[in-house]
Scaffold this active site. Sequence first.
Site, mmCIF file in Angstrom:
data_model
loop_
_atom_site.group_PDB
_atom_site.id
_atom_site.type_symbol
_atom_site.label_atom_id
_atom_site.label_comp_id
_atom_site.label_asym_id
_atom_site.label_seq_id
_atom_site.Cartn_x
_atom_site.Cartn_y
_atom_site.Cartn_z
ATOM 1 N N LYS A 1 10.066 -42.646 -50.614
ATOM 2 C CA LYS A 1 8.656 -42.368 -50.341
ATOM 3 C C LYS A 1 8.580 -41.315 -49.267
ATOM 4 O O LYS A 1 9.234 -41.424 -48.230
ATOM 5 C CB LYS A 1 7.963 -43.666 -49.871
ATOM 6 C CG LYS A 1 6.495 -43.497 -49.566
ATOM 7 C CD LYS A 1 5.659 -43.634 -50.806
ATOM 8 C CE LYS A 1 4.263 -43.071 -50.653
ATOM 9 N NZ LYS A 1 4.172 -41.612 -50.976
ATOM 10 N N GLN B 1 11.923 -39.819 -42.246
ATOM 11 C CA GLN B 1 11.033 -40.657 -43.055
ATOM 12 C C GLN B 1 11.639 -42.043 -43.291
ATOM 13 O O GLN B 1 10.922 -43.045 -43.349
ATOM 14 C CB GLN B 1 10.781 -39.959 -44.406
ATOM 15 C CG GLN B 1 9.575 -40.498 -45.165
ATOM 16 C CD GLN B 1 8.273 -39.888 -44.704
ATOM 17 O OE1 GLN B 1 8.187 -38.688 -44.473
ATOM 18 N NE2 GLN B 1 7.235 -40.697 -44.574
ATOM 19 N N LYS C 1 10.853 -44.057 -40.205
ATOM 20 C CA LYS C 1 9.405 -44.219 -40.089
ATOM 21 C C LYS C 1 8.892 -45.253 -41.094
ATOM 22 O O LYS C 1 8.126 -46.147 -40.759
ATOM 23 C CB LYS C 1 8.742 -42.859 -40.376
ATOM 24 C CG LYS C 1 7.238 -42.863 -40.312
ATOM 25 C CD LYS C 1 6.610 -41.651 -40.991
ATOM 26 C CE LYS C 1 7.186 -40.335 -40.534
ATOM 27 N NZ LYS C 1 6.379 -39.181 -41.007
ATOM 28 N N LYS D 1 11.713 -36.936 -49.207
ATOM 29 C CA LYS D 1 10.861 -35.798 -48.829
ATOM 30 C C LYS D 1 11.152 -34.666 -49.806
ATOM 31 O O LYS D 1 12.199 -34.648 -50.449
ATOM 32 C CB LYS D 1 11.188 -35.331 -47.416
ATOM 33 C CG LYS D 1 10.087 -34.538 -46.761
ATOM 34 C CD LYS D 1 9.048 -35.453 -46.151
ATOM 35 C CE LYS D 1 7.816 -34.737 -45.685
ATOM 36 N NZ LYS D 1 6.958 -35.625 -44.867
ATOM 37 N N GLY E 1 1.467 -35.912 -49.971
ATOM 38 C CA GLY E 1 1.216 -34.610 -49.350
ATOM 39 C C GLY E 1 1.955 -34.432 -48.034
ATOM 40 O O GLY E 1 2.508 -35.370 -47.478
ATOM 41 N N ASP E 2 1.966 -33.224 -47.565
ATOM 42 C CA ASP E 2 2.467 -32.847 -46.236
ATOM 43 C C ASP E 2 1.872 -31.459 -45.986
ATOM 44 O O ASP E 2 0.852 -31.099 -46.600
ATOM 45 C CB ASP E 2 4.014 -32.847 -46.209
ATOM 46 C CG ASP E 2 4.577 -32.812 -44.786
ATOM 47 O OD1 ASP E 2 4.643 -33.860 -44.138
ATOM 48 O OD2 ASP E 2 4.950 -31.707 -44.312
ATOM 49 N N THR F 1 -3.318 -40.693 -41.142
ATOM 50 C CA THR F 1 -2.303 -40.248 -40.178
ATOM 51 C C THR F 1 -2.939 -40.000 -38.809
ATOM 52 O O THR F 1 -2.431 -40.464 -37.776
ATOM 53 C CB THR F 1 -1.576 -38.989 -40.679
ATOM 54 O OG1 THR F 1 -1.239 -39.160 -42.049
ATOM 55 C CG2 THR F 1 -0.322 -38.725 -39.875
ATOM 56 N N ASN G 1 -4.832 -31.656 -41.994
ATOM 57 C CA ASN G 1 -5.191 -33.049 -42.252
ATOM 58 C C ASN G 1 -4.972 -33.945 -41.032
ATOM 59 O O ASN G 1 -5.863 -34.706 -40.637
ATOM 60 C CB ASN G 1 -4.379 -33.559 -43.459
ATOM 61 C CG ASN G 1 -4.582 -35.033 -43.673
ATOM 62 O OD1 ASN G 1 -3.784 -35.853 -43.231
ATOM 63 N ND2 ASN G 1 -5.673 -35.389 -44.319
#
Length: 448
Positions: A93, A114, A117, A129, A168-169, A212, A243
Amino acid sequence: MEIKNEYLSNLMERVIARDPEQAEYHQAVSEVLYSLTPVVEARPELISEGVMDCLVEPERLVKFRVPWEDDKGNFHVNRGYRVQFNSAIGPYKGGLRFHPSVNESIVKFLGFEQTFKNSLTGLPIGGGKGGSDFDPKGKSDAEVMRFCQSFMNELFKYIGPDTDVPAGDIGVGAREIGYLFGQYKRLRNEFTGVLTGKGLSYGGSLARTEATGYGLCYFADNFLRDAGKSFDGATVLISGSGNVALYACQKAQSMGAKVVAMSDSAGYVYDPDGINFELMRQLKEKERKRIKAYADAQPAATYHEGCRGIWTIPCDIALPCATQNEIDLESAKTLLKNGCYAVCEGSNMSSTADAIDALQGAGILFAPSKACNAGGVAVSALEMSQNSMRFFWSFEEVDNHLHQIMNDLYHNVVNAAEQYGMAGNLVAGANIAGFLKVADSMLAYGLV
Ligand code: NDP
Ligand code: 2IT
């Protein structure tokens, strides 16, 4: 920071020798191995059973060609990547980043971070990622659509709702996720929760857009209050205006902060009256304008070229929310000189290693990205839950879950740091707390 344990220090050398050009990846690994030294010394089986060696090598890295046609009929070829870093505690993820700077080092550092996290969220998600060196800036919607479709023509082979769930990123928001999801659905003839950050009309979760930035402020609020401080009345700098930055601004303001500056990659705006959030959101999220447009529309605000200049503005709290290594040693020193007492990272790996040393060394509050910005992926996991249930929760329900997750996460990180003799060091606490669940699962499976 020097890794004192001999095995971990040699492992670090091997990581560097294997991919000598991957500076960002080395930076991320080095910090984690340094933090994990007391854990590994207390539990030698983590080395003898191969967990540490496996941890620093992705399970899989896919690299592919992405050909696409622009509006004038010219062909372009970009590179696509997906790193499936660690699936010990759940399906891979993590987001997709579209930015010219994307390369193997960037996706590997992001996928590595990630993993920890996602573990910290307490939810069953592994680390991944991906992205491309494609630049969506200045492209038409049709060009972005053709690029996303071509990207998915290859990516769809490797992902799935129980295998790998991208999101997204940087450079990948609601528009891109729509095109990517549409193409996956066409190719597979399946309507599943294979991506998160989806539009609300086709399986997205309420509060994912805000998650976020809101999560960052919920985390920071805990941290500040434990130190006898608060957002209320504080002067805050937020870098970026995408974002994460936008919704950090909204939430910090709702907690009483005065956000006086925001930025993009070209420069920053300073608004002594406090950023007008609705105007900023309109210009950046809806109209996709440069941040300079804010100063043109808001008489009290001024625009300044150069994004790093934002850290020269005196503040109480800094929330970097743009990109990696945006706070270097010089910026850290300037923040300290001007009386800043808290830095909480919204962007992934916002600070260079020497900047972190300086901030922690000065005794101010410092919270690392893998703890602070976990709210986004946490709500992504809640989107996956809702998709599996074929049901949805209200904004308040999702936001309440997010708030609770960030409160629990904060306490886990603080407790882990304390337990391993590094009270107050949230970098160590986040690395240790994130690692333990992943490591125990890897041990349980045995090595293959
Ligand atoms: P967006 O694309 O929405 O916004 C990115 C912002 O950062 C823009 O203002 C952009 O300016 C600026 N920026 C990007 N690259 C650079 C650079 N090299 N130098 C200076 N400024 C730059 O991305 P997000 O808000 O989603 O992501 C921001 C950060 O937060 C990233 O580190 C991301 O990994 C992290 N993050 C994102 C999550 C999410 O859910 N979206 C979750 C957790 C972390 P410009 O427009 O000029 O490029
Ligand atoms: O860095 C991150 O945590 C993200 N870009 C969000 C990942 C996700 O799967 O929601």
